[in-house]
Scaffold this active site. Structure first.
Site, mmCIF file in Angstrom:
data_model
loop_
_atom_site.group_PDB
_atom_site.id
_atom_site.type_symbol
_atom_site.label_atom_id
_atom_site.label_comp_id
_atom_site.label_asym_id
_atom_site.label_seq_id
_atom_site.Cartn_x
_atom_site.Cartn_y
_atom_site.Cartn_z
ATOM 1 N N LYS A 1 -5.690 35.438 59.117
ATOM 2 C CA LYS A 1 -6.560 35.379 57.935
ATOM 3 C C LYS A 1 -7.131 33.968 57.797
ATOM 4 O O LYS A 1 -6.404 32.983 57.850
ATOM 5 C CB LYS A 1 -5.782 35.729 56.668
ATOM 6 C CG LYS A 1 -6.643 35.697 55.407
ATOM 7 C CD LYS A 1 -5.898 36.256 54.214
ATOM 8 C CE LYS A 1 -5.139 35.245 53.415
ATOM 9 N NZ LYS A 1 -5.940 34.326 52.601
ATOM 10 N N ASP B 67 -11.259 36.025 54.375
ATOM 11 C CA ASP B 67 -10.896 36.136 52.958
ATOM 12 C C ASP B 67 -11.894 35.322 52.138
ATOM 13 O O ASP B 67 -11.642 34.178 51.778
ATOM 14 C CB ASP B 67 -9.463 35.626 52.766
ATOM 15 C CG ASP B 67 -8.903 35.983 51.409
ATOM 16 O OD1 ASP B 67 -9.546 36.753 50.671
ATOM 17 O OD2 ASP B 67 -7.799 35.496 51.091
ATOM 18 N N LYS C 187 -13.778 36.811 49.383
ATOM 19 C CA LYS C 187 -13.844 37.370 48.014
ATOM 20 C C LYS C 187 -15.260 37.294 47.421
ATOM 21 O O LYS C 187 -15.501 36.650 46.397
ATOM 22 C CB LYS C 187 -12.850 36.656 47.095
ATOM 23 C CG LYS C 187 -11.398 36.840 47.534
ATOM 24 C CD LYS C 187 -10.417 36.304 46.517
ATOM 25 C CE LYS C 187 -8.982 36.441 46.963
ATOM 26 N NZ LYS C 187 -8.609 35.525 48.056
ATOM 27 N N ASP D 140 -21.463 38.996 43.855
ATOM 28 C CA ASP D 140 -22.804 38.474 43.580
ATOM 29 C C ASP D 140 -23.702 39.665 43.274
ATOM 30 O O ASP D 140 -23.222 40.807 43.208
ATOM 31 C CB ASP D 140 -23.311 37.663 44.794
ATOM 32 C CG ASP D 140 -24.235 36.522 44.379
ATOM 33 O OD1 ASP D 140 -25.145 36.781 43.552
ATOM 34 O OD2 ASP D 140 -24.073 35.400 44.862
ATOM 35 N N THR E 190 -4.184 37.869 41.323
ATOM 36 C CA THR E 190 -2.790 37.768 40.857
ATOM 37 C C THR E 190 -2.576 36.560 39.953
ATOM 38 O O THR E 190 -1.552 36.455 39.292
ATOM 39 C CB THR E 190 -1.805 37.707 42.049
ATOM 40 O OG1 THR E 190 -2.329 36.832 43.025
ATOM 41 C CG2 THR E 190 -1.572 39.071 42.636
ATOM 42 N N ARG F 2 2.881 30.519 54.638
ATOM 43 C CA ARG F 2 3.872 29.461 54.860
ATOM 44 C C ARG F 2 5.181 29.880 55.509
ATOM 45 O O ARG F 2 5.726 29.082 56.295
ATOM 46 C CB ARG F 2 4.096 28.716 53.535
ATOM 47 C CG ARG F 2 2.868 27.896 53.154
ATOM 48 C CD ARG F 2 2.849 27.531 51.699
ATOM 49 N NE ARG F 2 2.648 28.716 50.860
ATOM 50 C CZ ARG F 2 2.630 28.702 49.541
ATOM 51 N NH1 ARG F 2 2.813 27.568 48.891
ATOM 52 N NH2 ARG F 2 2.421 29.806 48.861
HETATM 53 O O1 C5P Z 1 1.790 30.937 52.157
HETATM 54 P P1 C5P Z 1 1.730 32.298 51.533
HETATM 55 O O2 C5P Z 1 2.480 33.352 52.324
HETATM 56 O O3 C5P Z 1 2.100 32.292 50.076
HETATM 57 O O4 C5P Z 1 0.181 32.675 51.642
HETATM 58 C C1 C5P Z 1 -0.323 33.884 51.147
HETATM 59 C C2 C5P Z 1 -1.787 34.006 51.435
HETATM 60 O O5 C5P Z 1 -2.271 35.175 50.793
HETATM 61 C C3 C5P Z 1 -2.635 32.854 50.930
HETATM 62 O O6 C5P Z 1 -3.728 32.703 51.846
HETATM 63 C C4 C5P Z 1 -3.127 33.337 49.587
HETATM 64 O O7 C5P Z 1 -4.377 32.794 49.230
HETATM 65 C C5 C5P Z 1 -3.278 34.842 49.855
HETATM 66 N N1 C5P Z 1 -3.217 35.673 48.665
HETATM 67 C C6 C5P Z 1 -2.136 35.684 47.802
HETATM 68 N N2 C5P Z 1 -2.121 36.501 46.711
HETATM 69 C C7 C5P Z 1 -3.173 37.288 46.465
HETATM 70 C C8 C5P Z 1 -4.272 37.293 47.323
HETATM 71 C C9 C5P Z 1 -4.257 36.470 48.417
HETATM 72 O O8 C5P Z 1 -1.163 34.980 48.029
HETATM 73 N N3 C5P Z 1 -3.139 38.097 45.442
#
Ligand code: C5P
Length: 238
Positions: A40, A67, A69, A72, A122, A213
């Site tokens: 992603k 990603d 989003k 428009d 979220t 992460r």
């Molecule tokens: O590092 P981590 O596993 O928390 O990353 C989650 C990824 O998913 C990030 O790129 C974050 O922007 C994305 N994301 C999220 N929650 C959402 C939509 C996207 O954590 N509701």
């Protein structure tokens, strides 16, 4: 078996390349090697050379989730999605607005690009919705927007592990559910508030898991990715 159930467990793991530079993202992809094949790329990297990275990753046989989003006016969305469709990415995110959804479907034409919709971010809570004048609570608004995506012909939604089961119950097997906020048991939740383990998210009905992460900051990212894929495999085969 529905199509979504036939996806290989390795292809269900989407590693979020939330890194500041293309060089760091490419180094991470090399370190992960064959343990993952789906990445992603979000706004940070898209505006730092990430579009060329999309092309390179796709050229190397990886799948890419853009990603971005989008939200428009319909004509702008249609043309933007037309441009994205030429990159041969697998997924693109947009906000779940009916006109955006219809314009995006027009824009992707007969390309294989799948359109995923964010129902409610979220970071938005019930108090925020009230302040913004929404009469529906969060859970209802998410399901309203799932209904809208289904009616408009969208491919899927992005949903937390906490929402996935209700969405799957509402939408049936035909909607793709992509779930971020994944934390393998025993790992730090960091800034994520509602986390699910890979097994719990799959059990709740998620088709794909977005993991950042827990893979990218692991001492051995390839081993971390492989362990998640194994957990997915076990959860699917039950
Ligand atoms: O590092 P981590 O596993 O928390 O990353 C989650 C990824 O998913 C990030 O790129 C974050 O922007 C994305 N994301 C999220 N929650 C959402 C939509 C996207 O954590 N509701």
């Amino acid at each position: 078996m529905p199509e979504a159930r036939r996806i290989d467990p390795r292809d269900r793991l989407i590693v979020a390349l939330d890194l500041p530079t293309v060089a760091e993202a490419e180094a991470m992809v090399r370190r992960i090697g064959p343990a993952a094949g789906f990445y992603k790329i979000g706004l940070q990297l898209l505006f730092a050379g990430g579009i060329d990275l999309v092309r390179r990753l796709v050229g190397e046989g990886h799948q890419v989730f853009i990603d971005a989003k989008f939200l428009d006016i319909p004509e702008t969305v249609r043309k933007a999605v037309e441009s994205v469709a030429r990159l041969d990415a697998t997924f693109l995110t947009l906000h779940a607005d009916p006109r955006t959804c219809r314009a995006a479907i027009e824009g992707r034409g007969d390309s294989a690009l799948k359109l995923l919709f964010v129902t409610v971010l979220t970071s938005v809570g019930n108090a925020d919705l009230q302040r913004e004048g929404f009469s529906r609570g969060l859970a209802d608004l998410v399901l309203d927007r799932v209904d809208m995506v289904l009616a408009a012909g969208g491919d899927g939604v992005v949903a937390s592990g906490a929402e996935a089961a209700a969405i799957r119950a509402r939408a049936g097997a035909g909607l793709t559910i992509v779930t971020p906020g994944i934390r393998p048991a025993g790992t730090d939740a960091q800034d994520q508030k509602r986390v699910a383990t890979p097994a719990a998210a799959i059990a709740a009905g998620a088709d794909y898991l977005v993991v950042g992460r827990p893979v990218t900051t692991a001492s051995d990212p390839a081993a971390a990715a492989a362990a998640i894929v194994e957990e997915i495999r076990a959860a699917i085969t039950g």
